[in-house]
Design a protein around this motif. Structure first.
Motif, short mmCIF file in Angstrom:
data_model
loop_
_atom_site.label_atom_id
_atom_site.label_comp_id
_atom_site.label_asym_id
_atom_site.label_seq_id
_atom_site.Cartn_x
_atom_site.Cartn_y
_atom_site.Cartn_z
N UNK A 196 -5.08 11.61 1.94
CA UNK A 196 -3.73 11.63 1.54
C UNK A 196 -3.28 12.07 0.05
N UNK A 197 -4.38 12.01 -0.65
CA UNK A 197 -4.19 12.44 -2.12
C UNK A 197 -3.13 11.31 -2.87
N UNK A 198 -3.13 10.13 -2.43
CA UNK A 198 -2.06 9.34 -3.04
C UNK A 198 -2.47 7.92 -2.88
N UNK A 199 -2.79 7.24 -3.92
CA UNK A 199 -3.02 5.82 -3.75
C UNK A 199 -1.97 5.01 -3.65
N UNK A 200 -0.68 5.57 -4.20
CA UNK A 200 0.65 4.83 -4.36
C UNK A 200 1.03 4.91 -2.81
N UNK A 201 0.82 5.87 -1.97
CA UNK A 201 1.55 5.76 -0.62
C UNK A 201 0.59 4.51 0.15
N UNK A 202 -0.66 4.60 0.05
CA UNK A 202 -1.51 3.72 0.72
C UNK A 202 -1.40 2.11 0.18
N UNK A 203 -1.17 2.11 -0.99
CA UNK A 203 -0.86 0.65 -1.59
C UNK A 203 0.40 0.45 -1.08
N UNK A 204 1.36 0.99 -1.12
CA UNK A 204 2.71 0.86 -0.62
C UNK A 204 2.62 0.54 0.86
N UNK A 205 1.84 0.94 1.71
CA UNK A 205 1.57 0.83 2.99
C UNK A 205 1.05 -0.89 3.35
N UNK A 206 0.10 -0.88 2.33
CA UNK A 206 -0.50 -2.46 2.48
C UNK A 206 0.34 -3.35 2.09
N UNK A 207 1.32 -3.02 1.08
CA UNK A 207 2.14 -3.86 0.53
C UNK A 207 3.14 -4.04 1.70
#
Length: 559
Positions: free
Chosen positions: A188-199
């Motif tokens: 995804x080239x985005x840790x922000x998106x994955x962390x937001x999903x986990x959140x």
């Protein structure tokens, strides 16, 4: 059937989250990218300033990958030391957690307002920067909307057997979960998106804190892989020192924290039991802790990376200088000749760019434009190498004639680089716009632009000959070309307007592009003349300091 519907809904909302994140990143890069790059370059003097700069730039860009690629370019080009570059990455890792902190609060209600404001700015603003900031507002609105919709879908399907089975598999295999999150973040080239999903999952109680923290560690691992994969390629391992160093610090930090994850989870849940806040706080705390631990050891760590990845020049890389022999600097006259020979390679690259630009007037190949942009990167790298080589020569060893020649080389090299920038930043975007909108230049307009590009190529070869000979007769010929181009632009504009009056559809569609290209080609020619002909004519006293001379008793008269 409900499972398929849920997966489609989840996938769609995740895609919207990724797209919103990308819009924020690209909008900021378009609006402030060059300024942020310049700011980052100016702050790389020591590790503490570099850490704060990396934090600030990434907080704005919302992409540690983008910051990492900029810092890698500086380090690989030898513009900065490896220690402050590593500090930039530590700061970038902390900076990317800040938007997660903001979005961990319930701010979804403002998403429609943000999208509305963004659309108005994007569609109405004449200022390109405001236009790009509109893109940022739309992206943030999409992110908030996607998170809100995700929570709704997760709540609706949280009790289904399939969903519980997936979550059960995650809880039973934390190491596999970590690797899965790393793969998703890399893709995804985005840790922000994955962390937001986990959140989002944690906020609904669908993941316990231990599972959520393991996935967050995986996202931190995945985002460190992107600069390693996407950075400069080639046989020179030294270009990979910075991204590899960042990946190593992440792996070490993740290994230690993962081993201590159970007591860390117990301690953090005792302080706060809100799932979303727990994930955001853990994400920030992890990156801060890694930065604090690694910062004092950056110097020995950088030395280790240098030993493990020594510099190896790839002779096939067109961006590597071939003639800048360091030992020749002890004999300035030889060093100057070597630098002059290297500058002629810039001439060859620029000539290729002009030929490719002419072909792109009628071509439909988008990849050709990308290749031309890569050639501008070659110009930048060669020009930087020439400047560093010449400015490292001991001034005390230079005679007056040597100093003059050094100035001539720097001026011509910089002029070629500026000409390449006009092609890269003005001409190629115009041609890309032509492809996006499906426009065609009229046959007469295309021939007119082609003739000017051919003339530019001829002037480039004349400028190269003048650079080597410094013959004032050639300088006069090249200086006259500025008048020729001014006249050609005026005549081309008049002819263009005549075609418009005749109702030529192709001319009408491509009107603004055609006129912009005429102006840009004239600007490229001006760079060639100013960097070669003017210095020669000025030394001979044949160049007026102003086009306005004082005659008739001091009254200004145009020359």
């Amino acid at each position: 059937m409900p499972v398929i519907t849920a997966l489609i809904a989840l996938s769609g909302h995740i895609a919207l989250l990724l797209w919103g994140t990308r819009m924020v990143q690209t909008g900021i890069q378009r609006a402030f990218g060059p300024s942020l790059r310049s700011f980052l370059g100016r702050t790389l003097s020591n590790r503490f300033k570099a850490f704060l700069a990396g934090l600030g730039v990434t907080a704005i860009l919302q992409s540690s990958t983008a910051t990492g690629l900029m810092a890698s370019g500086f380090a690989a080009g030898g513009l900065v030391d490896l220690v402050p570059a590593l500090a930039v990455m530590l700061g970038a890792n902390v900076g990317t957690t800040l938007i997660v902190q903001v979005l961990s609060f319930d701010v979804a209600a403002v998403s429609p307002a943000l999208i509305l404001i963004g659309v108005l700015m994007f569609r109405r603003a004449q200022n390109p920067q405001i236009h790009d900031l509109g893109r940022v507002f739309i992206g943030i609105g999409f992110m908030l909307l996607a998170l809100h919709q995700l929570l709704g879908v997760l709540t609706e399907y949280s009790d289904t057997a399939a969903f519980q089975a997936i979550l059960g598999a995650i809880s039973q295999m934390p190491v596999l979960s970590l690797l899965l999150a790393a793969a998703l973040t890399w893709a995804a080239h985005s840790s922000v998106a994955v962390v937001l999903l986990v959140m989002s999952l944690a906020s609904k109680g669908l993941l316990d804190p231990y599972q959520a923290f393991a996935l967050t560690l995986g996202a931190n691992l995945g985002t460190a892989i992107n600069p390693v994969v996407e950075g400069q390629t080639g046989h020179d391992l030294s270009a990979k020192r910075l991204p590899v160093g960042n990946l190593v610090t992440r792996i070490l930090g993740i290994t230690v924290v993962f081993a201590l994850l159970e007591p860390i989870t117990a301690w953090m849940t005792a302080i706060d039991d809100d799932g979303a806040r727990l994930v955001a706080n853990f994400h920030t705390a992890f990156n801060l802790a890694v930065a604090l631990v690694v910062m004092p050891f950056l110097t020995p760590f950088a030395n280790f990376l240098v030993r493990m990845m020594p510099q190896r020049l790839d002779e096939t890389d067109p961006g590597h200088p071939r003639y800048l022999d360091p030992s020749a600097k002890e004999t300035p006259v030889v060093a100057l000749q070597a630098a002059a020979r290297e500058v002629l390679r810039l001439v060859d690259v620029l000539e290729d760019m002009l030929a490719g630009t002419k072909a792109a007037l009628s071509s439909t190949d988008r990849r050709a434009l990308s290749l031309l942009r890569q050639k501008d990167n070659i110009l930048d790298r060669l020009n930087t190498a020439v400047k560093h080589y010449l400015t490292s020569i001991d001034p005390e060893e230079l005679s007056e004639a040597d100093r003059q020649r050094l100035s001539e080389i720097l001026l011509f090299s910089t002029g070629l680089e500026h000409a390449g920038d006009v092609l890269d930043q003005n001409v190629l975007p115009h041609l890309a716009k032509r492809l996006r909108r499906g426009f065609k230049f009229s046959e007469e307009g295309q021939r007119e632009l082609g003739r000017l590009i051919d003339r530019l190529g001829s002037n480039l070869r004349t400028a190269a000959a003048l650079f080597m000979s410094q013959d004032e007769r050639v300088a006069r010929l090249l200086a006259d070309e500025k008048i020729v181009f001014r006249k050609a632009e005026r005549e081309g504009t008049d002819e263009h307007f005549r075609r418009l009056q005749k109702g030529d559809v192709e001319t009408a569609e491509s009107s603004s592009l055609h006129l912009d290209l005429l102006r840009d080609l004239k600007q490229i020619n001006s760079h060639l003349v100013a960097s070669t002909a003017y210095p020669v004519l000025e030394r001979q006293g044949e160049l007026l300091q102003s086009r306005i001379s004082q005659q008739n008793g001091g009254r200004p008269v145009l020359n």
